[in-house]
Design an enzyme around this catalytic site. Structure first.
Site, PDB file in Angstrom:
ATOM      1  N   CYS A   1      -8.653  56.615 -48.852  1.00  0.00           N
ATOM      2  CA  CYS A   1      -7.634  57.462 -49.469  1.00  0.00           C
ATOM      3  C   CYS A   1      -7.493  58.723 -48.622  1.00  0.00           C
ATOM      4  CB  CYS A   1      -7.952  57.777 -50.940  1.00  0.00           C
ATOM      5  SG  CYS A   1      -9.346  58.879 -51.180  1.00  0.00           S
ATOM      6  N   ARG A   2      -7.007  59.807 -49.198  1.00  0.00           N
ATOM      7  CA  ARG A   2      -6.790  61.023 -48.409  1.00  0.00           C
ATOM      8  C   ARG A   2      -8.107  61.700 -48.059  1.00  0.00           C
ATOM      9  NH1 ARG A   2      -6.099  66.579 -48.658  1.00  0.00           N
ATOM     10  NH2 ARG A   2      -6.900  66.601 -50.766  1.00  0.00           N
TER      11      ARG A   2
END
Length: 104
Positions: free
Chosen positions: A67-68
């Site tokens: 993810c980020r």
């Protein structure tokens, strides 16, 4: 975050991809984040859709969640681990990714 989740560094994942080791890279970010830049070999399955799309994953191939920053993928890793997958969370997320990013 719990210590029960297996982790992989972005550098370790990059080495696996460069060596063409069998691994499924699943990006659980939203579409706009994905479009701004993602790992070329990754597949987009936003976190909210993971339960409905889990059958798209191969249980016999290791999975790396991305993810980020590593928080959403941590939750996704826990979820898949509870379903019996060989899964690891990429620590630091895309913020720490040292490889090339592909834009959509």
């Amino acid at each position: 975050m719990s210590d029960q989740v297996k982790e992989i560094t972005p550098e370790e994942l990059l080495q696996k991809l460069e060596a063409e080791e069998p691994v499924q890279v699943i990006d659980v970010r939203e579409v706009d984040e994905w479009n701004a830049g993602h790992i070329k070999q990754a597949k987009l399955i936003p976190l909210g859709f993971l339960p409905q799309r889990v059958d798209e994953l191969d249980k016999s191939t290791p999975v790396v969640m991305v993810c980020r920053s590593g928080a959403r993928s941590h939750h996704a890793t826990e979820y898949l681990q509870n379903l019996g997958f060989d899964v690891a969370n990429m620590v630091g997320g895309m913020l720490a990714w040292p490889g090339e990013k592909e834009e959509s």
